[in-house]
Design a protein around this motif. Structure first.
Motif, PDB file in Angstrom:
ATOM      1  N   ASN A   8       0.833  -1.209   0.000  1.00  0.00           N
ATOM      2  CA  ASN A   8       0.000   0.000   0.000  1.00  0.00           C
ATOM      3  C   ASN A   8       0.869   1.261   0.000  1.00  0.00           C
ATOM      4  OD1 ASN A   8       0.802  -0.504   2.643  1.00  0.00           O
ATOM      5  ND2 ASN A   8      -1.146   0.093   3.570  1.00  0.00           N
ATOM      6  N   GLU A   9       2.062   1.163   0.576  1.00  0.00           N
ATOM      7  CA  GLU A   9       2.970   2.308   0.533  1.00  0.00           C
ATOM      8  C   GLU A   9       3.429   2.566  -0.900  1.00  0.00           C
ATOM      9  OE1 GLU A   9       5.863   0.842   3.360  1.00  0.00           O
ATOM     10  OE2 GLU A   9       4.992   2.050   4.968  1.00  0.00           O
ATOM     11  N   LEU A  10       3.682   1.481  -1.637  1.00  0.00           N
ATOM     12  CA  LEU A  10       4.083   1.624  -3.037  1.00  0.00           C
ATOM     13  C   LEU A  10       2.937   2.226  -3.846  1.00  0.00           C
ATOM     14  CD1 LEU A  10       6.002  -1.726  -3.674  1.00  0.00           C
ATOM     15  CD2 LEU A  10       6.977   0.549  -3.460  1.00  0.00           C
ATOM     16  N   GLU A  11       1.698   1.818  -3.494  1.00  0.00           N
ATOM     17  CA  GLU A  11       0.561   2.374  -4.222  1.00  0.00           C
ATOM     18  C   GLU A  11       0.497   3.885  -4.003  1.00  0.00           C
ATOM     19  OE1 GLU A  11      -3.426   1.151  -3.129  1.00  0.00           O
ATOM     20  OE2 GLU A  11      -4.268   2.255  -4.824  1.00  0.00           O
ATOM     21  N   LEU A  12       0.722   4.300  -2.764  1.00  0.00           N
ATOM     22  CA  LEU A  12       0.677   5.736  -2.503  1.00  0.00           C
ATOM     23  C   LEU A  12       1.797   6.468  -3.229  1.00  0.00           C
ATOM     24  CD1 LEU A  12      -1.067   7.771  -0.868  1.00  0.00           C
ATOM     25  CD2 LEU A  12       0.967   8.067   0.498  1.00  0.00           C
ATOM     26  N   PHE A  13       2.957   5.840  -3.315  1.00  0.00           N
ATOM     27  CA  PHE A  13       4.060   6.457  -4.029  1.00  0.00           C
ATOM     28  C   PHE A  13       3.709   6.622  -5.505  1.00  0.00           C
ATOM     29  CE2 PHE A  13       8.170   8.023  -4.809  1.00  0.00           C
ATOM     30  CZ  PHE A  13       8.686   7.414  -5.943  1.00  0.00           C
ATOM     31  N   ARG A  14       3.075   5.597  -6.078  1.00  0.00           N
ATOM     32  CA  ARG A  14       2.651   5.682  -7.477  1.00  0.00           C
ATOM     33  C   ARG A  14       1.656   6.821  -7.677  1.00  0.00           C
ATOM     34  NH1 ARG A  14       2.477  -0.152  -7.621  1.00  0.00           N
ATOM     35  NH2 ARG A  14       4.044  -0.932  -9.076  1.00  0.00           N
ATOM     36  N   LYS A  15       0.732   6.930  -6.713  1.00  0.00           N
ATOM     37  CA  LYS A  15      -0.289   7.990  -6.808  1.00  0.00           C
ATOM     38  C   LYS A  15       0.362   9.370  -6.713  1.00  0.00           C
ATOM     39  CE  LYS A  15      -4.638   6.047  -5.033  1.00  0.00           C
ATOM     40  NZ  LYS A  15      -5.230   6.131  -6.320  1.00  0.00           N
TER      41      LYS A  15
ATOM     42  N   SER B 188       1.044  18.265   0.110  1.00  0.00           N
ATOM     43  CA  SER B 188       0.755  17.178   1.048  1.00  0.00           C
ATOM     44  C   SER B 188      -0.760  16.981   1.166  1.00  0.00           C
ATOM     45  CB  SER B 188       1.381  17.455   2.415  1.00  0.00           C
ATOM     46  OG  SER B 188       1.094  18.758   2.842  1.00  0.00           O
ATOM     47  N   THR B 189      -1.520  18.057   1.025  1.00  0.00           N
ATOM     48  CA  THR B 189      -2.985  17.943   1.075  1.00  0.00           C
ATOM     49  C   THR B 189      -3.491  17.055  -0.056  1.00  0.00           C
ATOM     50  OG1 THR B 189      -2.911  20.255   1.729  1.00  0.00           O
ATOM     51  CG2 THR B 189      -5.097  19.293   1.385  1.00  0.00           C
ATOM     52  N   ASP B 190      -3.032  17.340  -1.258  1.00  0.00           N
ATOM     53  CA  ASP B 190      -3.461  16.541  -2.409  1.00  0.00           C
ATOM     54  C   ASP B 190      -3.086  15.076  -2.231  1.00  0.00           C
ATOM     55  OD1 ASP B 190      -2.752  19.129  -4.896  1.00  0.00           O
ATOM     56  OD2 ASP B 190      -4.537  18.717  -3.674  1.00  0.00           O
TER      57      ASP B 190
ATOM     58  N   THR C  74      -5.466   9.210  -0.755  1.00  0.00           N
ATOM     59  CA  THR C  74      -5.590   7.960  -0.002  1.00  0.00           C
ATOM     60  C   THR C  74      -7.029   7.441  -0.027  1.00  0.00           C
ATOM     61  OG1 THR C  74      -5.939   9.129   2.097  1.00  0.00           O
ATOM     62  CG2 THR C  74      -3.687   8.474   1.571  1.00  0.00           C
ATOM     63  N   ASP C  75      -7.975   8.341  -0.288  1.00  0.00           N
ATOM     64  CA  ASP C  75      -9.384   7.939  -0.341  1.00  0.00           C
ATOM     65  C   ASP C  75      -9.625   6.925  -1.439  1.00  0.00           C
ATOM     66  OD1 ASP C  75     -10.553  11.305   0.401  1.00  0.00           O
ATOM     67  OD2 ASP C  75     -10.032   9.629   1.724  1.00  0.00           O
ATOM     68  N   SER C  76      -8.853   7.031  -2.527  1.00  0.00           N
ATOM     69  CA  SER C  76      -9.108   6.151  -3.675  1.00  0.00           C
ATOM     70  C   SER C  76      -8.125   4.983  -3.749  1.00  0.00           C
ATOM     71  CB  SER C  76      -9.050   6.973  -4.964  1.00  0.00           C
ATOM     72  OG  SER C  76      -7.794   7.619  -5.044  1.00  0.00           O
ATOM     73  N   MET C  77      -7.531   4.666  -2.630  1.00  0.00           N
ATOM     74  CA  MET C  77      -6.562   3.556  -2.641  1.00  0.00           C
ATOM     75  C   MET C  77      -7.265   2.212  -2.767  1.00  0.00           C
ATOM     76  SD  MET C  77      -3.732   4.610   0.194  1.00  0.00           S
ATOM     77  CE  MET C  77      -2.745   3.134   0.013  1.00  0.00           C
ATOM     78  N   THR C  78      -6.682   1.308  -3.512  1.00  0.00           N
ATOM     79  CA  THR C  78      -7.288  -0.018  -3.676  1.00  0.00           C
ATOM     80  C   THR C  78      -6.681  -1.028  -2.699  1.00  0.00           C
ATOM     81  OG1 THR C  78      -5.694  -0.544  -5.393  1.00  0.00           O
ATOM     82  CG2 THR C  78      -7.816   0.297  -6.118  1.00  0.00           C
ATOM     83  N   THR C  79      -5.444  -0.775  -2.271  1.00  0.00           N
ATOM     84  CA  THR C  79      -4.871  -1.629  -1.233  1.00  0.00           C
ATOM     85  C   THR C  79      -5.254  -1.030   0.131  1.00  0.00           C
ATOM     86  OG1 THR C  79      -2.826  -0.359  -1.356  1.00  0.00           O
ATOM     87  CG2 THR C  79      -2.897  -2.431  -2.575  1.00  0.00           C
TER      88      THR C  79
END
Lengths: 265, 283
Positions: free
Chosen positions: B98-105, B120-122, B127-132
């Motif tokens: 999930n950390e990698l997913e956030l990095f990708r986002k 940082s706000t954006d 994180t609202d749309s995270m799939t993991t």
């Protein structure tokens, strides 16, 4: 002096291509999922693969080691075979041999087997470092102090001696230190995980007490001769005056700097 | 063609492995130090050849020491990059899925932005749309500071950009993954995030801030090199690279390896006397 298993040097510093000779360890194999292939099996396996395939697999093994070693985590053969070597397990000895050669020739690192029973490996710096005896990094400096105490006291000390020593240096394990943070955790957890120290419970002690010994990485990386030299300077004495320690520092090949020991295990 | 690797090359490589990235002056000083420590010939203008020798041996391991420009100060940097995987999964040993997913986002936000930054706000909002497994606010903040510490992101005033090391390492990945979105600098042809854009709607070329400074230096009337329209943006001052070698080498040299040759014996003596001082307390 307590008996310790000395770490073995896996690969000689020998750049020439070795002819088939059995590179396989002769000892008992307790890794349940892996049986060491014989030389002829390795030969047969190699014939079925292209050089590019073998090179690729070697590269993956090298990468795996480098990543693990960055965190000072030893590599277990079982993990290496399961996660990286996989289908190439029949030529495992050849791959490991090539990886060891790469570490030596490209990175100046030595692949060392620190635990022959559990087949664990670490990477140790092979380059001559002139200032090895006096580390600059504060953490290493503290470790060096601890290793020195243990060595001078014959190889094993009760933990209280170490804590008292540190307290005298104003590094109190009970308090949060400005530089080191949780000192007790650093010494009993971090240094132990990195295999610099061993922290073993003394049986039948109440309250529970532990003792400290040198860890396998310390055996491989730190020169006892240099520690003795440093002690000599500190006390303005000839290192030879510590007869027992001097004998130990200069007897085993792995305890002196830049060892070119060719002990094959 | 490659010359034999010597201990001087190996020491350089070991230092690069610990630091990940080094500026040009640091690289030159390190090169000198490595050659002098191992008593090998040192020719100041042969740094790139020296690195080529290392690279020829690193190539089979899909590793390279690559050169790239910092978008902040325009200086050249050398980074040790892993080319085995053309995906961010090479970070997977240090970060959870999930950390990698956030990095990708975060990378999505930065690549898609005009100024090459993500607030940082954006990032928190994505994180609202995270799939993991969703990251909490505190976890996201902690992750971002780890990414900065590991030199994947840079942070200034609450805004995040891709670090120089990240850009050098991930350029091929970004070119593939963000084919239609990424920007390219018209002057140096490298990938561009923090850049100025030509206001002419039919032109729209991009130029890195440092490349703007260099290209338009001294021109009274800056004009777009592609369409000749007036270049309306503020021209940043051209930054000369710092000449102080001492500064770089002290920052880059890692634990156990000392600083430049002139200070080496000094520091060794210092540290020795510190240890002696410590020990004499116990006598």
């Amino acid at each position: 002096m307590t008996q310790r298993k000395r770490p073995s040097i896996f690969m000689e510093n020998d750049f020439t291509q070795r002819q088939s000779g059995n590179l396989v360890a002769q000892d008992e194999d307790d890794d349940a999922t892996f049986t060491q292939p014989s030389t002829s099996q390795v030969q047969r396996g190699l014939e079925k693969l292209t050089p590019a395939q073998v090179d690729q697999k070697t590269a993956e093994v090298v990468q795996y080691f480098l990543v693990k070693d960055q965190k000072k985590i030893p590599v277990r053969r079982a993990d290496l075979v399961k996660h990286v070597v996989k289908d190439y397990r029949n030529i495992y000895p050849e791959i490991l041999k090539r990886a060891a050669r790469t570490f030596d020739q490209v990175f100046g690192l030595k692949l060392v087997e620190i635990d022959p029973k559990n087949k664990m490996y670490i990477l140790v710096n092979n380059l001559e470092t002139p200032e090895r005896a006096s580390p600059i990094n504060p953490k290493m400096g503290l470790l060096f102090v601890i290793l020195s105490v243990i060595f001078m006291k014959g190889g094993v000390v009760r933990e209280n001696l170490i804590w008292n020593t540190l307290k005298k240096l104003r590094v109190d394990p009970g308090e949060k230190h400005e530089e080191f943070g949780d000192v007790r955790k650093m010494v009993t957890d971090e240094f132990v995980r990195q295999r610099y120290l061993e922290y073993v419970r003394i049986p039948h002690t109440e309250p529970i007490e532990h003792e400290f010994r040198w860890g396998q990485r310390a055996d491989a990386e730190v020169s006892k001769a240099k520690i003795l030299e440093f002690m000599g300077e500190l006390h303005d004495q000839d290192p030879k005056t510590w007869i027992q320690q001097y004998r130990e520092a200069h007897s085993t090949p792995t305890s002196s700097q830049a060892s070119t020991s060719s002990s094959q295990r | 063609m490659s010359r034999q690797m010597g201990d001087n090359h190996r020491r350089f490589l070991q230092t690069m492995m610990v630091n990940g990235i080094i500026d040009e002056h640091g690289a030159r000083a390190l090169y000198q130090y490595c050659c002098e420590t191992h008593h090998t010939q040192y020719a100041p203008d042969k740094l790139d050849e020296f690195i080529d020798t290392i690279n020829s041996r690193l190539q089979p391991m899909f590793m390279q020491i690559r050169k790239g420009m910092s978008e902040d100060n325009g200086q050249q940097y050398y980074a040790l990059v892993n080319m085995a995987e053309t995906d961010i999964t090479r970070m997977s040993s240090d970060y959870a899925d999930n950390e990698l997913e956030l990095f990708r986002k975060t990378m999505d936000l930065i690549v898609g932005s005009e100024n090459g930054k993500a607030s940082s706000t954006d990032i928190l909002n994505t994180t609202d749309s995270m799939t993991t497994k969703k990251l909490k606010k505190s976890e996201t903040e902690h992750l971002l500071s780890r990414l900065v510490h590991d030199k994947w992101l840079s942070e200034k005033r609450g805004e995040y950009t891709l670090s120089t090391r990240c850009i050098i390492e991930m350029e091929p990945y970004i070119r593939t993954m963000y084919q239609d979105q990424f920007k390219e600098c018209h002057i140096c042809r490298n990938i561009a995030f923090q850049c100025q854009i030509c206001e002419n709607p039919t032109c729209g070329i991009k130029i890195h801030n440092p490349c703007v400074a260099r290209y338009f230096k001294g021109r009274s009337e800056p004009r777009c090199p592609a369409c000749d329209d007036f270049w309306p943006h503020e021209i940043p001052a051209h930054m000369r690279s710092p000449s102080s070698q001492q500064v770089s080498i002290n920052r880059t040299v890692s634990t156990g390896i000392t600083s430049s040759p002139t200070r080496r014996s000094e520091m060794a003596r210092e540290s020795r006397s510190t240890l002696v001082g410590l020990w004499s307390c116990l006598k």
